[in-house]
Design a protein around this motif. Structure first.
Motif, PDB file in Angstrom:
ATOM      1  N   VAL A 108       0.849  -1.191   0.000  1.00  0.00           N
ATOM      2  CA  VAL A 108       0.000   0.000   0.000  1.00  0.00           C
ATOM      3  C   VAL A 108       0.885   1.240   0.000  1.00  0.00           C
ATOM      4  CG1 VAL A 108      -1.997  -1.075   1.092  1.00  0.00           C
ATOM      5  CG2 VAL A 108      -0.225  -0.047   2.532  1.00  0.00           C
ATOM      6  N   MET A 126      -1.124   5.887   2.242  1.00  0.00           N
ATOM      7  CA  MET A 126      -2.468   5.735   2.834  1.00  0.00           C
ATOM      8  C   MET A 126      -2.710   6.782   3.915  1.00  0.00           C
ATOM      9  SD  MET A 126      -3.394   1.746   3.376  1.00  0.00           S
ATOM     10  CE  MET A 126      -5.134   2.051   3.668  1.00  0.00           C
ATOM     11  N   LEU A 162      -3.915  -7.840   1.278  1.00  0.00           N
ATOM     12  CA  LEU A 162      -3.934  -7.834  -0.194  1.00  0.00           C
ATOM     13  C   LEU A 162      -3.234  -9.036  -0.819  1.00  0.00           C
ATOM     14  CD1 LEU A 162      -3.173  -4.060  -0.876  1.00  0.00           C
ATOM     15  CD2 LEU A 162      -5.191  -5.294  -1.682  1.00  0.00           C
ATOM     16  N   LEU A 205      -2.369  -1.107  -3.707  1.00  0.00           N
ATOM     17  CA  LEU A 205      -3.369  -0.034  -3.712  1.00  0.00           C
ATOM     18  C   LEU A 205      -2.730   1.224  -3.146  1.00  0.00           C
ATOM     19  CD1 LEU A 205      -6.557  -1.867  -2.331  1.00  0.00           C
ATOM     20  CD2 LEU A 205      -6.317  -0.878  -4.621  1.00  0.00           C
ATOM     21  N   ALA A 230      -6.884   2.948  -1.530  1.00  0.00           N
ATOM     22  CA  ALA A 230      -6.417   1.950  -0.554  1.00  0.00           C
ATOM     23  C   ALA A 230      -7.230   2.076   0.731  1.00  0.00           C
ATOM     24  CB  ALA A 230      -4.936   2.159  -0.263  1.00  0.00           C
ATOM     25  N   ARG A 231      -7.477   3.326   1.130  1.00  0.00           N
ATOM     26  CA  ARG A 231      -8.231   3.547   2.378  1.00  0.00           C
ATOM     27  C   ARG A 231      -9.671   3.062   2.223  1.00  0.00           C
ATOM     28  NH1 ARG A 231      -7.436   2.823   7.390  1.00  0.00           N
ATOM     29  NH2 ARG A 231      -9.514   1.957   7.244  1.00  0.00           N
ATOM     30  N   TRP A 236     -10.735   0.614   0.274  1.00  0.00           N
ATOM     31  CA  TRP A 236     -10.666  -0.856   0.323  1.00  0.00           C
ATOM     32  C   TRP A 236     -10.555  -1.315   1.788  1.00  0.00           C
ATOM     33  CZ3 TRP A 236      -7.449  -4.760   2.001  1.00  0.00           C
ATOM     34  CH2 TRP A 236      -7.594  -6.011   1.405  1.00  0.00           C
TER      35      TRP A 236
END
Ligand code: ASP
Length: 263
Positions: A86, A89, A102, A110, A115-116, A118
């Motif tokens: 990530v 984030m 992930l 991400l 990403a946040r 998800w």
């Protein structure tokens, strides 16, 4: 049952006094390994303990970007080729847990608000990250962990708030496969230091290949990479575990680290 091992660093150029905090996290990991946790679970556990420790520039205690934001990067990889990372984030005190989430997904990387989002959909903790106090030098103190479990499985985890006063969109080496980390063929390597310099050299992948090809031993590969690929003014550190389950740490500056291995 094979020999188990853990090695962790607290950043190139970081305060050497941080070593006992790293040892504490490693010892928690050792207890977890002894009670049957996998290499992956243990790497994430140790890394998240370091993220929770405000001494380190990872999770809580991360440096602020030039616009005052706190954005975190993390990565996880296993020796059998699974990968998650990530980038930048927001509001994520434990990005390593999201990176670990992930590794069995179709998408393995991400960034930013995506990403946040998800992570929110899967209930990963969202909370403003408490940054390190301003005035404290925080260009380093990133964390990295490598673990071998009793089945011989290898896993690594890394986490950082990046380098201080870099722009909010800046991407360092920590979430970039092959740059800040690489694992496979029974060997794992994690890097720390100036992310831009590490990225230009694809440092971890190249050092990993030098070791797995048999061209050099791990300590020689580390020493030569640090000496030949970087000027002395560029802070660089490496940790690794080789096929014999030996742990190594090398840096051209102070780099607190700790290790544990079973008998
Ligand atoms: N490599 C990290 C970065 O550039 C910083 C560090 O290792 O201390 O984001």
């Amino acid at each position: 049952m094979t020999r188990m091992a853990i090695i962790a660093h607290g950043g190139a150029g970081a305060n050497p006094d941080a070593a006992p905090n790293i040892q504490k996290a490693v010892d928690i990991g050792a207890a977890s390994l002894m009670s049957g946790s996998s290499a992956l679970e243990t790497a994430v556990l140790v890394c998240s303990k370091l993220e929770d420790d405000p001494l380190f520039n990872a999770g809580t205690g991360s440096v602020t970007r030039s616009d005052g934001s706190v954005l975190v990067d993390a990565s996880v990889q296993t020796g059998d080729g699974r990968l998650g990372f990530v980038v930048s984030m927001p509001e994520t005190p434990n990005p390593v847990k999201v990176a670990a989430g992930l590794i069995d997904e179709d998408i393995n990387g991400l960034a930013g608000v995506g990403a946040r989002k998800w992570a929110d959909e899967r209930n990963y903790l969202r909370s403003p990250v408490v940054p390190r106090p301003t005035g404290k030098d925080g260009s380093t103190d990133t964390v990295g962990v490598i673990v071998v479990d009793s089945d011989g499985n290898l896993a690594l985890a890394t986490s950082t708030g990046g380098c201080s006063d870099r722009p909010a969109g800046r991407v360092g080496d920590v979430p970039l496969p092959g740059c800040g980390f690489w694992a496979g063929s029974g060997v794992a390597v994690a890097a720390t230091g100036i992310g831009e310099a590490i990225t230009k050299q694809i440092l971890s992948f190249r050092v990993h290949n030098t070791v797995t090809s048999g061209e050099k031993t791990m300590p020689d590969a580390f020493d030569e990479a640090i000496k030949n690929m970087f000027g002395p003014e560029t802070e660089i550190g490496l940790i690794g575990i080789n096929r014999d389950c030996e742990t190594y740490a090398r840096a051209n500056t102070s780099m607190p680290w700790a290790q544990w291995s079973s008998a």
